[in-house]
Design a protein around this motif. Sequence first.
Motif, PDB file in Angstrom:
ATOM      1  N   ASP A 104       7.512  78.889 -31.032  1.00 48.30           N
ATOM      2  CA  ASP A 104       8.375  78.063 -32.011  1.00 48.30           C
ATOM      3  C   ASP A 104       8.769  76.643 -31.352  1.00 48.30           C
ATOM      4  O   ASP A 104       9.154  75.796 -31.830  1.00 48.30           O
ATOM      5  CB  ASP A 104       9.573  78.440 -32.382  1.00 48.30           C
ATOM      6  CG  ASP A 104       9.487  79.667 -33.375  1.00 48.30           C
ATOM      7  OD1 ASP A 104       8.334  79.863 -34.126  1.00 48.30           O
ATOM      8  OD2 ASP A 104      10.310  80.584 -33.542  1.00 48.30           O
ATOM      9  N   ASP A 106       8.340  68.226 -42.745  1.00 47.29           N
ATOM     10  CA  ASP A 106       8.626  69.600 -42.221  1.00 47.29           C
ATOM     11  C   ASP A 106       9.822  70.493 -43.276  1.00 47.29           C
ATOM     12  O   ASP A 106      10.992  69.971 -42.993  1.00 47.29           O
ATOM     13  CB  ASP A 106       8.954  69.642 -41.013  1.00 47.29           C
ATOM     14  CG  ASP A 106       8.892  71.212 -40.239  1.00 47.29           C
ATOM     15  OD1 ASP A 106       9.517  71.983 -40.981  1.00 47.29           O
ATOM     16  OD2 ASP A 106       8.104  71.336 -39.205  1.00 47.29           O
ATOM     17  N   ARG A 130      11.734  73.813 -40.286  1.00 50.04           N
ATOM     18  CA  ARG A 130      12.806  73.749 -39.403  1.00 50.04           C
ATOM     19  C   ARG A 130      13.963  72.894 -39.812  1.00 50.04           C
ATOM     20  O   ARG A 130      13.733  71.878 -40.978  1.00 50.04           O
ATOM     21  CB  ARG A 130      12.219  72.944 -38.156  1.00 50.04           C
ATOM     22  CG  ARG A 130      11.315  73.764 -37.528  1.00 50.04           C
ATOM     23  CD  ARG A 130      11.625  74.951 -36.979  1.00 50.04           C
ATOM     24  NE  ARG A 130      10.478  75.954 -36.438  1.00 50.04           N
ATOM     25  CZ  ARG A 130      10.685  77.089 -36.313  1.00 50.04           C
ATOM     26  NH1 ARG A 130      11.923  77.715 -36.498  1.00 50.04           N
ATOM     27  NH2 ARG A 130       9.657  77.822 -35.713  1.00 50.04           N
ATOM     28  N   ASP A 149       7.688  68.640 -31.637  1.00 44.83           N
ATOM     29  CA  ASP A 149       7.010  67.723 -32.783  1.00 44.83           C
ATOM     30  C   ASP A 149       7.817  67.149 -33.815  1.00 44.83           C
ATOM     31  O   ASP A 149       7.883  65.814 -34.049  1.00 44.83           O
ATOM     32  CB  ASP A 149       5.873  68.527 -33.448  1.00 44.83           C
ATOM     33  CG  ASP A 149       4.683  68.839 -32.661  1.00 44.83           C
ATOM     34  OD1 ASP A 149       4.529  68.292 -31.639  1.00 44.83           O
ATOM     35  OD2 ASP A 149       3.907  69.769 -33.033  1.00 44.83           O
ATOM     36  N   THR A 150       8.801  67.718 -34.398  1.00 43.01           N
ATOM     37  CA  THR A 150       9.836  67.137 -35.095  1.00 43.01           C
ATOM     38  C   THR A 150      10.871  66.341 -34.457  1.00 43.01           C
ATOM     39  O   THR A 150      11.195  65.225 -35.038  1.00 43.01           O
ATOM     40  CB  THR A 150      10.740  68.260 -36.021  1.00 43.01           C
ATOM     41  OG1 THR A 150      11.307  69.243 -34.902  1.00 43.01           O
ATOM     42  CG2 THR A 150       9.848  69.021 -36.858  1.00 43.01           C
ATOM     43  N   SER A 195       6.990  73.175 -32.526  1.00 45.14           N
ATOM     44  CA  SER A 195       7.501  72.471 -33.823  1.00 45.14           C
ATOM     45  C   SER A 195       9.024  71.888 -33.470  1.00 45.14           C
ATOM     46  O   SER A 195       8.906  70.798 -34.302  1.00 45.14           O
ATOM     47  CB  SER A 195       7.720  73.808 -34.873  1.00 45.14           C
ATOM     48  OG  SER A 195       8.806  74.686 -34.353  1.00 45.14           O
ATOM     49  N   TYR A 196       9.764  72.443 -32.661  1.00 48.41           N
ATOM     50  CA  TYR A 196      10.899  71.434 -32.496  1.00 48.41           C
ATOM     51  C   TYR A 196      10.527  70.143 -31.782  1.00 48.41           C
ATOM     52  O   TYR A 196      11.003  69.355 -31.909  1.00 48.41           O
ATOM     53  CB  TYR A 196      11.689  72.379 -31.542  1.00 48.41           C
ATOM     54  CG  TYR A 196      12.265  73.563 -32.276  1.00 48.41           C
ATOM     55  CD1 TYR A 196      13.236  73.437 -33.412  1.00 48.41           C
ATOM     56  CD2 TYR A 196      12.215  74.918 -31.799  1.00 48.41           C
ATOM     57  CE1 TYR A 196      13.833  74.642 -34.173  1.00 48.41           C
ATOM     58  CE2 TYR A 196      12.879  75.997 -32.376  1.00 48.41           C
ATOM     59  CZ  TYR A 196      13.554  75.856 -33.368  1.00 48.41           C
ATOM     60  OH  TYR A 196      14.181  77.064 -34.035  1.00 48.41           O
ATOM     61  N   SER A 245       9.171  65.256 -39.806  1.00 49.01           N
ATOM     62  CA  SER A 245       7.678  65.640 -40.284  1.00 49.01           C
ATOM     63  C   SER A 245       6.857  66.179 -39.111  1.00 49.01           C
ATOM     64  O   SER A 245       7.045  65.740 -38.092  1.00 49.01           O
ATOM     65  CB  SER A 245       6.772  64.377 -40.946  1.00 49.01           C
ATOM     66  OG  SER A 245       6.804  63.407 -39.879  1.00 49.01           O
ATOM     67  N   ARG A 246       5.716  66.700 -39.253  1.00 42.34           N
ATOM     68  CA  ARG A 246       4.750  67.355 -38.464  1.00 42.34           C
ATOM     69  C   ARG A 246       3.357  67.059 -39.196  1.00 42.34           C
ATOM     70  O   ARG A 246       3.217  67.164 -40.205  1.00 42.34           O
ATOM     71  CB  ARG A 246       5.017  68.829 -38.340  1.00 42.34           C
ATOM     72  CG  ARG A 246       6.015  69.346 -37.495  1.00 42.34           C
ATOM     73  CD  ARG A 246       5.963  70.819 -37.171  1.00 42.34           C
ATOM     74  NE  ARG A 246       4.918  71.114 -36.158  1.00 42.34           N
ATOM     75  CZ  ARG A 246       4.543  72.080 -36.051  1.00 42.34           C
ATOM     76  NH1 ARG A 246       5.081  73.322 -36.644  1.00 42.34           N
ATOM     77  NH2 ARG A 246       3.489  72.395 -35.197  1.00 42.34           N
TER      78      ARG A 246
END
Length: 221
Positions: free
Chosen positions: A101, A125, A128, A107-108, A104-105, A119-120
């Motif tokens: 995970d 997004d 998250r 990237d955002t 994703s943190y 966004s990603r």
Amino acid sequence: MDNGVGLVPEEEGSYLGAGQHVPTDHEKVRRGYEGGPAILRRLKGQDGFSPTTHGHHDRKMGPRINHRIWILLLALTLRVGLALSAWSLAQGGAEPFLAPDSISYIDTATSLATAATFSRAGEPDIVRTPGFPLLLVPGIWLGGAVGWGIALQCVLSLVTILLVYHLAYRFGGQPAATTAALLLSLEPLSVIYSVKVLSETCFATLLVSSLWGLVSGYLDH
């Protein structure tokens, strides 16, 4: 007020000659008046003077502060030691600090820091929430999101331990506070998650902070 014989009432049952100085409370204590103990109690509320309890209070606070400091130092040593060991084994790589995970943190957070969007890959997004990525934004600006995240989470973990200490102290005194804080500082998952770029450490701090606020507000009012 003159009573007809040139005497001025000072207190119930005592008189001074007209024109004589009326002693203050502090002067009465120094002269050893019989009312000294009562005056001392009155002065305590005025200037904090308390010869009988001040030393005892300091002795109680000293061990409590020492317990907190040693527990926090132990917790910090464990977390920093684990982070340095993982970094050394990975030869400076970030892999030990990442979980599935984590990307994703990051990237955002990068999207927030560079484009002010959440966004990603160019798409908003909706999986998250922005709270934890916002905490990583300064790391993006500094060029080290992982290092910033680990340092921040170590601090948050110490804050959680301190709050648990105070909560336990309110309910069970010094033994309960020391035991609870020590157990949390040594708890393996708490140590491991504090050196992973994940939201669990931040969530734990916010949860315990909310509980501490509720308990303190209820007990103090």
